[in-house]
Enzyme design. Structure first.
Site, PDB file in Angstrom:
ATOM      1  CE  LYS A 115      -9.317  24.725 -38.043  1.00 33.38           C
ATOM      2  NZ  LYS A 115      -9.352  23.305 -38.428  1.00 33.38           N
TER       3      LYS A 115
HETATM    4  P1  NAD Z   1      -7.869  23.758 -49.272  1.00 31.82           P
HETATM    5  O1  NAD Z   1      -7.685  25.210 -49.105  1.00 31.82           O
HETATM    6  O2  NAD Z   1      -6.715  22.901 -49.668  1.00 31.82           O
HETATM    7  O3  NAD Z   1      -9.028  23.468 -50.353  1.00 31.82           O
HETATM    8  C1  NAD Z   1     -10.297  24.032 -50.265  1.00 31.82           C
HETATM    9  C2  NAD Z   1     -11.004  23.745 -51.583  1.00 31.82           C
HETATM   10  O4  NAD Z   1     -12.349  24.198 -51.501  1.00 31.82           O
HETATM   11  C3  NAD Z   1     -10.381  24.437 -52.790  1.00 31.82           C
HETATM   12  O5  NAD Z   1     -10.429  23.576 -53.908  1.00 31.82           O
HETATM   13  C4  NAD Z   1     -11.308  25.624 -53.007  1.00 31.82           C
HETATM   14  O6  NAD Z   1     -11.291  26.106 -54.339  1.00 31.82           O
HETATM   15  C5  NAD Z   1     -12.624  24.968 -52.651  1.00 31.82           C
HETATM   16  N1  NAD Z   1     -13.686  25.920 -52.384  1.00 31.82           N
HETATM   17  C6  NAD Z   1     -13.656  27.062 -51.662  1.00 31.82           C
HETATM   18  N2  NAD Z   1     -14.843  27.680 -51.719  1.00 31.82           N
HETATM   19  C7  NAD Z   1     -15.658  26.899 -52.470  1.00 31.82           C
HETATM   20  C8  NAD Z   1     -16.993  26.998 -52.918  1.00 31.82           C
HETATM   21  N3  NAD Z   1     -17.707  28.056 -52.619  1.00 31.82           N
HETATM   22  N4  NAD Z   1     -17.502  26.003 -53.683  1.00 31.82           N
HETATM   23  C9  NAD Z   1     -16.748  24.930 -54.023  1.00 31.82           C
HETATM   24  N5  NAD Z   1     -15.474  24.788 -53.643  1.00 31.82           N
HETATM   25  C10 NAD Z   1     -14.935  25.764 -52.896  1.00 31.82           C
HETATM   26  O7  NAD Z   1      -8.518  23.248 -47.909  1.00 31.82           O
HETATM   27  P2  NAD Z   1      -8.519  21.774 -47.320  1.00 31.82           P
HETATM   28  O8  NAD Z   1      -7.363  21.631 -46.419  1.00 31.82           O
HETATM   29  O9  NAD Z   1      -8.754  20.805 -48.406  1.00 31.82           O
HETATM   30  O10 NAD Z   1      -9.806  21.841 -46.365  1.00 31.82           O
HETATM   31  C11 NAD Z   1     -11.123  21.629 -46.864  1.00 31.82           C
HETATM   32  C12 NAD Z   1     -12.050  21.367 -45.685  1.00 31.82           C
HETATM   33  O11 NAD Z   1     -11.560  20.231 -44.947  1.00 31.82           O
HETATM   34  C13 NAD Z   1     -12.167  22.490 -44.663  1.00 31.82           C
HETATM   35  O12 NAD Z   1     -13.456  22.499 -44.127  1.00 31.82           O
HETATM   36  C14 NAD Z   1     -11.163  22.077 -43.585  1.00 31.82           C
HETATM   37  O13 NAD Z   1     -11.445  22.649 -42.324  1.00 31.82           O
HETATM   38  C15 NAD Z   1     -11.378  20.592 -43.587  1.00 31.82           C
HETATM   39  N6  NAD Z   1     -10.266  19.827 -43.018  1.00 31.82           N
HETATM   40  C16 NAD Z   1      -9.007  19.907 -43.552  1.00 31.82           C
HETATM   41  C17 NAD Z   1      -8.002  19.125 -42.999  1.00 31.82           C
HETATM   42  C18 NAD Z   1      -6.600  19.092 -43.586  1.00 31.82           C
HETATM   43  O14 NAD Z   1      -5.781  18.287 -43.104  1.00 31.82           O
HETATM   44  N7  NAD Z   1      -6.292  19.886 -44.605  1.00 31.82           N
HETATM   45  C19 NAD Z   1      -8.259  18.314 -41.894  1.00 31.82           C
HETATM   46  C20 NAD Z   1      -9.564  18.263 -41.397  1.00 31.82           C
HETATM   47  C21 NAD Z   1     -10.543  19.021 -41.974  1.00 31.82           C
END
Ligand code: NAD
Length: 424
Positions: A115
Site C-alpha cells: 500500500k
Molecule cells: P473515494 O475517494 O473515491 O471516495 C471516498 C468517499 O468517502 C467520498 O465520497 C468521500 O466524500 C467519503 N468520505 C470521506 N470521509 C467521510 C466521512 N467522514 N463520512 C462520510 N463519507 C466520507 O475512495 P474509494 O476509492 O471509493 O474508497 C473508499 C473505501 O474503499 C476506502 O476505504 C478504500 O480503501 C476502499 N477500497 C477502495 C478500492 C478501489 O478500488 N477504489 C478497492 C478496495 C477498497
C-alpha cells in the site's frame, strides 16, 4: 461537518495496525499458526518513507510525506493502492498493506500485498500541483516498484488520471511498462470494468451472502456511507438489483429518503455540486445517524475506523454489514454485531473486486491483449463466488463469523507460501 470530525477522532483512538494485529492474534489458534510464523507474516517485508517536495502554483515549496509499505510477497508481486489523504500515515499504510496480502490470498490471485500513501488533502491542490506531487512521489519510490515487484493502483483520493501520471513517470526511467500500475485509463492500457470493479464486487458478494442468509435483495433497503468510487458503484448496482438505497453520505454530510434515492439523478447532482448534500427530495441527516438507519444492508464505503467499540456497534440496525471500505469496524464492534446476530461480510472479501480486476488488467498488459468487458465481469464473478464459497464453508465448519473465516483462509495460504519457499 460533524460527521467528519467524529470520524477523524475515531480513526485516531484505535490505530488500524492495532486492529490487524488483534485479528491475527484471534485467528492464530484456530489454524494452529506457530508464533514465529505469525510474527513473520505480520511484519512487513519493507517500508519506504519519502519526503515529497512540491513547488506549488504560487512558487512556494511544500513538503509532504509519502510511504510505500510492501507487506508480503511470498505469493507474487506486491499489489496495493496509493491513498492521498490528510490522515494517511505509516501505521495506517502498513495496516492497509497487510490487508492487501490477506485479500489477494483470500481470492487466490498470484499477488502479495502493498500500500502507498501521501499525507495530503488532495482537494486543496490544483490539478498541476497534484501532478507534480504524484510524479515526485513516484520518482522517489520507483526503485521498489515494477511489474514483477510492486504494482500500485488507485485508492482514496486517487483515480485513473493519477495512475496515468504514475505510468508516465515510471516509464521515463524504465521505458513503456503498462503492467507497473493498474486502474489506468482504458486508453492507456487500463482494463474495461476496472473503475466499477470494487463496487460491482461488493454487491456480488453481498448477493451471495444474502442468498446464504435467506435475505431477498430485490425489495430490500440499503444504506451507504461514502459516495466515491466504491460507494457510488455499490449504490448503482444495488439499485439495479432492486434494493432501495434509502440513505447515503459523503464527507460533507448525509441524506435520507425512505422511498429510495434516484441514484442516477443523485450522481448527476454530485457531478454538478461536488456532494450528495442538497439533493432534492431527500432529508439531510447527521453522518453518524446514517449508520443507525434501520435497513437490510449497511455498506460502509468511506474510510476505516468508522464503528469502534460495542456501544457504537450496538446502534447499528442493519441485518448485514458489507465492508466496501477497508477496516471500518474494530474487533469490539465485530463482537457486538455477532452477539446481535448481524452478519458482517469483511473487507478482504467484500471489496476485493478492485484487486481482482487489477489482476486481470495486469495480465492483459503482460499479454498486450484486451479483454471485452463481459469477459472481465464474468471472471470477476467467478473469482469472488469461489472466495465466498470458501469463506462460507470454513465459517460453517468452524462455527465462526465470516471475518475469522476469511482471515484464517488467507493466513493459511500466506503461511503455506512462506513455508514452501523454505528457510530465509
Ligand atoms: P473515494 O475517494 O473515491 O471516495 C471516498 C468517499 O468517502 C467520498 O465520497 C468521500 O466524500 C467519503 N468520505 C470521506 N470521509 C467521510 C466521512 N467522514 N463520512 C462520510 N463519507 C466520507 O475512495 P474509494 O476509492 O471509493 O474508497 C473508499 C473505501 O474503499 C476506502 O476505504 C478504500 O480503501 C476502499 N477500497 C477502495 C478500492 C478501489 O478500488 N477504489 C478497492 C478496495 C477498497
Amino acid at each position: 461537518m460533524g460527521s467528519s470530525s467524529v470520524l477523524e477522532e475515531r480513526v485516531q483512538s484505535v490505530t488500524p495496525w492495532d486492529v490487524v494485529t488483534e485479528r491475527f492474534d484471534e485467528v492464530a489458534p484456530l489454524i494452529s499458526l506457530p508464533d514465529s510464523l505469525k510474527k513473520s507474516l505480520l511484519v512487513p517485508y519493507r517500508e519506504v518513507s519519502v519526503e515529497v517536495p512540491v513547488t506549488m502554483d504560487d512558487g512556494r515549496l511544500e513538503v509532504y510525506m509519502g510511504f510505500r509499505v510492501q507487506h508480503n510477497g511470498a505469493r507474487g508481486p506486491m499489489k496495493g493502492g496509493i491513498r492521498y489523504h490528510q490522515s494517511a500515515d505509516r501505521k495506517e499504510v502498513r495496516a492497509l498493506a497487510a490487508l492487501m496480502s490477506l485479500k489477494t490470498a483470500l481470492v487466490d490471485i498470484p499477488f502479495g500485498g502493498a500500500k502507498g500513501g501521501v499525507t495530503v488533502d488532495p482537494t486543496q491542490l490544483s490539478h498541476r500541483e497534484l501532478e507534480r506531487l504524484t510524479r515526485r512521489f513516484v520518482s522517489r519510490i520507483s526503485i521498489v516498484l515494477g511489474p514483477y515487484r510492486d504494482i500500485p493502483a488507485p485508492d482514496v483520493g486517487t483515480n485513473p488520471g493519477i495512475m496515468a501520471w504514475v505510468l508516465d513517470e515510471y516509464g521515463r526511467k524504465n521505458g513503456y511498462t503498462p503492467a507497473v500500475v493498474t486502474g489506468k485509463p482504458v486508453s492507456l492500457g487500463g482494463s474495461l470494468g476496472r473503475v466499477e470493479a470494487t463496487g460491482r464486487g461488493t454487491v456480488h458478494v453481498l448477493r451471495e451472502a444474502a442468498q446464504a442468509a435467506g435475505i431477498e435483495v430485490r425489495g430490500s433497503t440499503s444504506v451507504i456511507q461514502g459516495f466515491g468510487n466504491v460507494g457510488y458503484h455499490a449504490a448503482k448496482f444495488l439499485d439495479e438489483y432492486g434494493s432501495k438505497v434509502i440513505a447515503v453520505s459523503d464527507v460533507a454530510g448525509a441524506i435520507h429518503c425512505e422511498d429510495g434515492l434516484d441514484i442516477h439523478a443523485l450522481s448527476q447532482h454530485v457531478k454538478t455540486t461536488g456532494s450528495v448534500v442538497g439533493f432534492s427530495g431527500a432529508d439531510a441527516i447527521d453522518g453518524d445517524t446514517l449508520l443507525h438507519v434501520p435497513c437490510d444492508f449497511l455498506v460502509p464505503a468511506a474510510l476505516g475506523g468508522v464503528v469502534q467499540g460495542k456501544e457504537a456497534a450496538s446502534k447499528i440496525q442493519a441485518k448485514m454489514v458489507v465492508e466496501g471500505a477497508n477496516d471500518p469496524l474494530d474487533p469490539d464492534a465485530d463482537a457486538a454485531l455477532a452477539e446481535a446476530g448481524t452478519i458482517v461480510v469483511p473487507d478482504i472479501l467484500a471489496n476485493a473486486g478492485g484487486v481482482v480486476v487489477s489482476y486481470l488488467e495486469w495480465s492483459q498488459n503482460l499479454q498486450q491483449f484486451r479483454w471485452a468487458a463481459d469477459q472481465v465481469n464474468t471472471e470477476l464473478g467467478k473469482v469472488l463466488s469461489r472466495a465466498f464459497d470458501d469463506v462460507h464453508a470454513f465459517a460453517q465448519e468452524h462455527s465462526v463469523g465470516y471475518r475469522k473465516a476469511a482471515y484464517a483462509i488467507a493466513i493459511q495460504r500466506l503461511a503455506q507460501a512462506e513455508t514452501q519457499r523454505g528457510a530465509q
